[in-house]
Enzyme design. Structure first.
Site, PDB file in Angstrom:
ATOM      1  N   CYS A 198     -18.532 -12.895  -9.481  1.00  0.00           N
ATOM      2  CA  CYS A 198     -19.623 -12.093  -8.924  1.00  0.00           C
ATOM      3  C   CYS A 198     -20.967 -12.492  -9.536  1.00  0.00           C
ATOM      4  N   CYS A 224     -15.050   1.991   6.470  1.00  0.00           N
ATOM      5  CA  CYS A 224     -16.343   1.328   6.276  1.00  0.00           C
ATOM      6  C   CYS A 224     -16.090  -0.067   5.712  1.00  0.00           C
ATOM      7  N   CYS A 269     -20.987  -9.201   1.210  1.00  0.00           N
ATOM      8  CA  CYS A 269     -20.537 -10.054   0.104  1.00  0.00           C
ATOM      9  C   CYS A 269     -20.651 -11.531   0.494  1.00  0.00           C
ATOM     10  N   CYS A 296     -17.204   7.666  -0.879  1.00  0.00           N
ATOM     11  CA  CYS A 296     -16.959   6.477  -0.048  1.00  0.00           C
ATOM     12  C   CYS A 296     -16.637   6.915   1.384  1.00  0.00           C
ATOM     13  N   CYS A 353     -24.318  -0.127  -0.241  1.00  0.00           N
ATOM     14  CA  CYS A 353     -23.396   0.978   0.091  1.00  0.00           C
ATOM     15  C   CYS A 353     -24.200   2.158   0.646  1.00  0.00           C
ATOM     16  N   CYS A 412     -23.377  -5.606  -2.971  1.00  0.00           N
ATOM     17  CA  CYS A 412     -22.519  -4.496  -2.518  1.00  0.00           C
ATOM     18  C   CYS A 412     -23.035  -3.164  -3.056  1.00  0.00           C
ATOM     19  N   CYS A 451     -24.913 -11.131  -8.856  1.00  0.00           N
ATOM     20  CA  CYS A 451     -25.027 -10.502  -7.530  1.00  0.00           C
ATOM     21  C   CYS A 451     -24.796  -8.986  -7.628  1.00  0.00           C
ATOM     22  N   ASP A 480       0.836  -1.211   0.000  1.00  0.00           N
ATOM     23  CA  ASP A 480       0.000   0.000   0.000  1.00  0.00           C
ATOM     24  C   ASP A 480       0.868   1.257   0.000  1.00  0.00           C
ATOM     25  N   CYS A 508     -19.588  -2.900   2.114  1.00  0.00           N
ATOM     26  CA  CYS A 508     -19.620  -3.603   0.815  1.00  0.00           C
ATOM     27  C   CYS A 508     -18.878  -4.937   0.856  1.00  0.00           C
TER      28      CYS A 508
HETATM   29  C1  B12 Z   1      -6.945   4.985  -3.278  1.00  0.00           C
HETATM   30  C2  B12 Z   1      -7.328   3.783  -2.446  1.00  0.00           C
HETATM   31  C3  B12 Z   1      -8.560   3.818  -1.799  1.00  0.00           C
HETATM   32  C4  B12 Z   1      -9.628   4.877  -2.104  1.00  0.00           C
HETATM   33  C5  B12 Z   1     -10.297   4.513  -3.454  1.00  0.00           C
HETATM   34  C6  B12 Z   1     -10.804   3.059  -3.484  1.00  0.00           C
HETATM   35  C7  B12 Z   1     -11.024   2.508  -4.867  1.00  0.00           C
HETATM   36  N1  B12 Z   1     -11.939   1.572  -4.981  1.00  0.00           N
HETATM   37  O1  B12 Z   1     -10.352   2.900  -5.810  1.00  0.00           O
HETATM   38  C8  B12 Z   1     -10.531   4.783  -0.841  1.00  0.00           C
HETATM   39  C9  B12 Z   1     -10.024   5.767   0.202  1.00  0.00           C
HETATM   40  C10 B12 Z   1     -12.017   5.049  -1.077  1.00  0.00           C
HETATM   41  C11 B12 Z   1     -10.218   3.361  -0.388  1.00  0.00           C
HETATM   42  C12 B12 Z   1     -11.081   2.613   0.386  1.00  0.00           C
HETATM   43  C13 B12 Z   1     -10.802   1.329   0.814  1.00  0.00           C
HETATM   44  N2  B12 Z   1      -9.639   0.668   0.721  1.00  0.00           N
HETATM   45 CO1  B12 Z   1      -8.164   1.309  -0.366  1.00  0.00          CO
HETATM   46  N3  B12 Z   1      -6.716   1.712  -1.504  1.00  0.00           N
HETATM   47  C14 B12 Z   1      -6.457   2.676  -2.333  1.00  0.00           C
HETATM   48  C15 B12 Z   1      -5.125   2.458  -3.069  1.00  0.00           C
HETATM   49  C16 B12 Z   1      -4.035   3.304  -2.393  1.00  0.00           C
HETATM   50  C17 B12 Z   1      -5.171   2.729  -4.584  1.00  0.00           C
HETATM   51  C18 B12 Z   1      -6.385   2.118  -5.298  1.00  0.00           C
HETATM   52  C19 B12 Z   1      -6.547   2.661  -6.692  1.00  0.00           C
HETATM   53  O2  B12 Z   1      -5.626   2.662  -7.481  1.00  0.00           O
HETATM   54  N4  B12 Z   1      -7.760   3.155  -7.019  1.00  0.00           N
HETATM   55  C20 B12 Z   1      -8.042   3.703  -8.296  1.00  0.00           C
HETATM   56  C21 B12 Z   1      -9.080   2.842  -9.072  1.00  0.00           C
HETATM   57  C22 B12 Z   1      -8.961   3.090 -10.585  1.00  0.00           C
HETATM   58  O3  B12 Z   1      -8.809   1.541  -8.794  1.00  0.00           O
HETATM   59  P1  B12 Z   1      -9.847   0.419  -8.321  1.00  0.00           P
HETATM   60  O4  B12 Z   1     -11.168   0.800  -7.840  1.00  0.00           O
HETATM   61  O5  B12 Z   1      -8.988  -0.432  -7.486  1.00  0.00           O
HETATM   62  O6  B12 Z   1     -10.248  -0.026  -9.751  1.00  0.00           O
HETATM   63  C23 B12 Z   1      -9.916  -1.169 -10.404  1.00  0.00           C
HETATM   64  C24 B12 Z   1     -11.177  -1.926 -10.756  1.00  0.00           C
HETATM   65  O7  B12 Z   1     -12.261  -1.059 -10.820  1.00  0.00           O
HETATM   66  C25 B12 Z   1     -10.772  -2.486 -12.077  1.00  0.00           C
HETATM   67  N5  B12 Z   1     -11.788  -3.057 -12.907  1.00  0.00           N
HETATM   68  C26 B12 Z   1     -11.845  -4.371 -12.999  1.00  0.00           C
HETATM   69  N6  B12 Z   1     -12.803  -4.693 -13.856  1.00  0.00           N
HETATM   70  C27 B12 Z   1     -13.362  -3.549 -14.341  1.00  0.00           C
HETATM   71  C28 B12 Z   1     -14.395  -3.361 -15.256  1.00  0.00           C
HETATM   72  C29 B12 Z   1     -14.789  -2.064 -15.571  1.00  0.00           C
HETATM   73  C30 B12 Z   1     -15.888  -1.859 -16.567  1.00  0.00           C
HETATM   74  C31 B12 Z   1     -14.143  -0.954 -14.954  1.00  0.00           C
HETATM   75  C32 B12 Z   1     -14.538   0.425 -15.283  1.00  0.00           C
HETATM   76  C33 B12 Z   1     -13.116  -1.192 -14.015  1.00  0.00           C
HETATM   77  C34 B12 Z   1     -12.727  -2.499 -13.719  1.00  0.00           C
HETATM   78  O8  B12 Z   1     -10.045  -1.428 -12.713  1.00  0.00           O
HETATM   79  C35 B12 Z   1      -9.355  -0.697 -11.760  1.00  0.00           C
HETATM   80  C36 B12 Z   1      -7.890  -0.996 -11.901  1.00  0.00           C
HETATM   81  O9  B12 Z   1      -7.105  -0.318 -11.000  1.00  0.00           O
HETATM   82  C37 B12 Z   1      -4.896   0.915  -2.820  1.00  0.00           C
HETATM   83  C38 B12 Z   1      -3.432   0.474  -2.729  1.00  0.00           C
HETATM   84  C39 B12 Z   1      -2.784   0.389  -4.092  1.00  0.00           C
HETATM   85  N7  B12 Z   1      -1.635   0.985  -4.247  1.00  0.00           N
HETATM   86  O10 B12 Z   1      -3.326  -0.210  -4.994  1.00  0.00           O
HETATM   87  C40 B12 Z   1      -5.678   0.641  -1.517  1.00  0.00           C
HETATM   88  C41 B12 Z   1      -6.463  -0.685  -1.390  1.00  0.00           C
HETATM   89  C42 B12 Z   1      -7.193  -0.890  -2.690  1.00  0.00           C
HETATM   90  N8  B12 Z   1      -7.418  -0.410  -0.331  1.00  0.00           N
HETATM   91  C43 B12 Z   1      -7.654  -1.412   0.421  1.00  0.00           C
HETATM   92  C44 B12 Z   1      -8.631  -1.434   1.458  1.00  0.00           C
HETATM   93  C45 B12 Z   1      -8.538  -2.544   2.489  1.00  0.00           C
HETATM   94  C46 B12 Z   1      -9.636  -0.446   1.495  1.00  0.00           C
HETATM   95  C47 B12 Z   1     -10.914  -0.460   2.365  1.00  0.00           C
HETATM   96  C48 B12 Z   1     -11.528  -1.840   2.553  1.00  0.00           C
HETATM   97  C49 B12 Z   1     -10.594   0.202   3.727  1.00  0.00           C
HETATM   98  C50 B12 Z   1     -11.803   0.400   4.623  1.00  0.00           C
HETATM   99  N9  B12 Z   1     -12.359  -0.639   5.205  1.00  0.00           N
HETATM  100  O11 B12 Z   1     -12.230   1.505   4.850  1.00  0.00           O
HETATM  101  C51 B12 Z   1     -11.830   0.478   1.519  1.00  0.00           C
HETATM  102  C52 B12 Z   1     -12.628  -0.318   0.468  1.00  0.00           C
HETATM  103  C53 B12 Z   1     -13.516   0.547  -0.380  1.00  0.00           C
HETATM  104  C54 B12 Z   1     -13.728  -0.030  -1.788  1.00  0.00           C
HETATM  105  N10 B12 Z   1     -14.870  -0.630  -2.038  1.00  0.00           N
HETATM  106  O12 B12 Z   1     -12.803   0.066  -2.610  1.00  0.00           O
HETATM  107  C55 B12 Z   1      -6.858  -2.639   0.013  1.00  0.00           C
HETATM  108  C56 B12 Z   1      -7.789  -3.600  -0.743  1.00  0.00           C
HETATM  109  C57 B12 Z   1      -7.540  -5.060  -0.506  1.00  0.00           C
HETATM  110  C58 B12 Z   1      -8.453  -5.912  -1.356  1.00  0.00           C
HETATM  111  N11 B12 Z   1      -8.787  -7.094  -0.848  1.00  0.00           N
HETATM  112  O13 B12 Z   1      -8.850  -5.557  -2.449  1.00  0.00           O
HETATM  113  C59 B12 Z   1      -5.726  -1.984  -0.868  1.00  0.00           C
HETATM  114  C60 B12 Z   1      -5.221  -2.863  -2.015  1.00  0.00           C
HETATM  115  C61 B12 Z   1      -4.555  -1.659   0.096  1.00  0.00           C
HETATM  116  C62 B12 Z   1      -3.751  -2.901   0.485  1.00  0.00           C
HETATM  117  N12 B12 Z   1      -2.471  -2.915   0.125  1.00  0.00           N
HETATM  118  O14 B12 Z   1      -4.218  -3.825   1.042  1.00  0.00           O
HETATM  119  N13 B12 Z   1      -9.033   2.931  -0.858  1.00  0.00           N
HETATM  120  S1  SF4 Z   2     -21.343  -8.468  -2.998  1.00  0.00           S
HETATM  121 FE1  SF4 Z   2     -19.467  -9.595  -3.528  1.00  0.00          FE
HETATM  122  S2  SF4 Z   2     -20.137 -11.184  -5.002  1.00  0.00           S
HETATM  123 FE2  SF4 Z   2     -21.784  -9.668  -4.841  1.00  0.00          FE
HETATM  124  S3  SF4 Z   2     -21.344  -8.264  -6.562  1.00  0.00           S
HETATM  125 FE3  SF4 Z   2     -20.399  -7.386  -4.733  1.00  0.00          FE
HETATM  126  S4  SF4 Z   2     -18.319  -8.123  -4.776  1.00  0.00           S
HETATM  127 FE4  SF4 Z   2     -19.466  -9.409  -6.184  1.00  0.00          FE
HETATM  128  S1  SF4 Z   3     -16.484   1.098   1.864  1.00  0.00           S
HETATM  129 FE1  SF4 Z   3     -18.596   1.665   2.469  1.00  0.00          FE
HETATM  130  S2  SF4 Z   3     -18.951   3.674   1.540  1.00  0.00           S
HETATM  131 FE2  SF4 Z   3     -17.127   2.800   0.541  1.00  0.00          FE
HETATM  132  S3  SF4 Z   3     -17.903   1.757  -1.289  1.00  0.00           S
HETATM  133 FE3  SF4 Z   3     -17.869   0.210   0.348  1.00  0.00          FE
HETATM  134  S4  SF4 Z   3     -19.909   0.310   1.289  1.00  0.00           S
HETATM  135 FE4  SF4 Z   3     -19.656   2.161   0.069  1.00  0.00          FE
END
Ligand code: B12
Ligand code: SF4
Ligand code: SF4
Length: 346
Positions: A185, A238, A245, A211, A195, A191, A188, A131, A241
């Site tokens: 998925c 939070c 799951c 978020c 949210c 999530c 389903c 991370d 989501c």
């Molecule tokens: C910025 C960040 C956040 C941001 C943005 C989250 C997000 N979803 O992007 C915020 C602050 C909201 C956040 C929240 C959380 N985070 Co965070 N976060 C990061 C960080 C630093 C970068 C992620 C990133 O690049 N986001 C940008 C977008 C583009 O990426 P993405 O959503 O991951 O998108 C991918 C998919 O959408 C994918 N994709 C796949 N199929 C498809 C199909 C289509 C059509 C599209 C459009 C996209 C798509 O494409 C994208 C490729 O990157 C990473 C660490 C890292 N360096 O990777 C940790 C990381 C993702 N976070 C982590 C965690 C634990 C969390 C939380 C659970 C913490 C919490 N409990 O509060 C939440 C989960 C929220 C959620 N549902 O994502 C873990 C996830 C572990 C895992 N099992 O996946 C990571 C990997 C850190 C770690 N080293 O463990 N996080």
């Molecule tokens: S709740 Fe889990 S299995 Fe269902 S759509 Fe979301 S990530 Fe996929």
């Molecule tokens: S972490 Fe909470 S607020 Fe963020 S996407 Fe998941 S359910 Fe929504």
């Protein structure tokens, strides 16, 4: 040195999953650009600044050929927030309960790299991140077979679920890659439907600015008024989501007494009122070396004040009126206290 040998050593060092992704061009790496252009990163400007490097690990380690992806389960045997009807409870995301995962996992990776260097008998390049680096960790984890990127955007392992920390070692060793994980998925949408803020704007797309994890952890200043009530009793991060799951429905393993992920007493099952009444010095001591350390006491108080107002809990509101710790006088915190009390007074 072979991939199976590295995986065996990773398991000995405490990693639950280990797989190898090639340092290749994956279509998911390209989604970051569009995500940034849509403004979904909010104030996390470091993501845009490092977008070029995040597009490919070879921009980080030019000679990279393999990415050793590691997964570490952090779940503990405590109820999910979605199982708790008590709105007076201060909810803290489970990833943040215990010791700082950056430190714990970095140490394990350093040990793995040291072992690899000794074993290989030749010098090679290796960069280990948890991370902490400009890497799209979920994409590489998926291609290393650790799990698929779910519609909630978390990496889900079919056996272990998604309570996983991801980390990786980018190196120039030629290792046998694993088969990418397949999306399971299906139809389903639990999530997306659950949210609290509608932050999952489409399957696989999270608008971070909505978020709760961003609003309560990443945001440094005031929480926008329009989002405060939807924070409910989420005091830090939070888990909704992931809790809904189906792949996380299996009960957690019994907690090992020495697990670094067990909650610290100050944050374990506390109500909003109890958390607010905890003195600054005690909060500060409990945040030390935990994953919550970067938010600090000030931001934690800001969040807890919002929880008091959003939940309307009478004990929490009394606590807000009575406690006078130094951080309560911080202008940003004071404004959130004022908001909560005004909301309660109607
Ligand atoms: C910025 C960040 C956040 C941001 C943005 C989250 C997000 N979803 O992007 C915020 C602050 C909201 C956040 C929240 C959380 N985070 Co965070 N976060 C990061 C960080 C630093 C970068 C992620 C990133 O690049 N986001 C940008 C977008 C583009 O990426 P993405 O959503 O991951 O998108 C991918 C998919 O959408 C994918 N994709 C796949 N199929 C498809 C199909 C289509 C059509 C599209 C459009 C996209 C798509 O494409 C994208 C490729 O990157 C990473 C660490 C890292 N360096 O990777 C940790 C990381 C993702 N976070 C982590 C965690 C634990 C969390 C939380 C659970 C913490 C919490 N409990 O509060 C939440 C989960 C929220 C959620 N549902 O994502 C873990 C996830 C572990 C895992 N099992 O996946 C990571 C990997 C850190 C770690 N080293 O463990 N996080
Ligand atoms: S709740 Fe889990 S299995 Fe269902 S759509 Fe979301 S990530 Fe996929
Ligand atoms: S972490 Fe909470 S607020 Fe963020 S996407 Fe998941 S359910 Fe929504």
């Amino acid at each position: 040195m072979t991939a199976p040998e590295i995986k065996a050593r990773a398991a000995e060092l405490g990693f639950d999953l280990c797989g190898i992704a090639p340092a290749g061009d994956f279509k998911e790496l390209g989604f970051l650009r569009e995500w940034l252009e849509r403004g979904y990163a909010g104030e996390m400007s470091y993501l845009a600044r490092s977008a070029e490097r995040r597009a490919d690990v070879r921009a980080v380690v030019p000679s990279a050929t393999s990415v050793i992806c590691l997964g570490t389960i952090y779940n503990t045997d405590r109820p999910y927030s979605t199982e708790m009807s008590d709105r007076s409870a201060a909810l803290i995301a489970r990833y943040a309960w215990g010791d700082d995962y950056h430190d714990v996992i970095q140490q394990r990776m350093d040990a793995l790299v040291a072992w690899m260097r000794e074993r290989a008998g030749l010098d090679f390049e290796a960069r280990a991140y948890v991370d902490t680096g400009p890497v799209q960790e979920r994409v590489y984890a998926q291609y290393a077979g650790l799990g698929w990127i779910g519609k909630n955007t978390c990496v889900i392992n079919p056996e272990l679920g998604s309570w996983l920390f991801l980390s990786e070692i980018i190196c120039n060793l030629r290792l046998e890659p694993d088969v990418p994980a397949l999306d399971q998925c299906g139809t389903c949408t639990l999530c997306l439907d659950s949210c609290p803020t509608g932050a999952i704007v489409a399957p696989y797309v999270v608008d971070a600015t909505r978020c709760l994890s961003y609003l309560t952890i990443e945001l440094k200043g005031a929480i926008p008024i329009e989002h405060r009530e939807s924070i409910g009793n989420h005091a830090y991060g939070c888990d909704v989501c992931q809790e809904v799951c189906p792949w996380n429905a299996q009960p957690a393993d019994a907690d090992a007494p020495d697990s670094p992920w067990l909650p610290r007493a100050t944050f374990d099952g506390r109500s909003i009122a109890e958390l607010w009444r905890t003195p600054d010095v005690e909060l500060r001591a409990s945040l030390k070396k935990s994953a919550m350390t970067r938010a600090g006491v000030r931001r934690l108080r800001r969040n807890v004040a919002v929880c008091a107002g959003a939940s309307g809990d009478a004990n929490a509101l009394s606590a807000l009126r009575e406690v006078d710790e130094p951080t309560c006088d911080d202008p940003m915190v004071a404004e959130h206290i004022h908001w909560a009390l005004e909301l309660a007074d109607g």
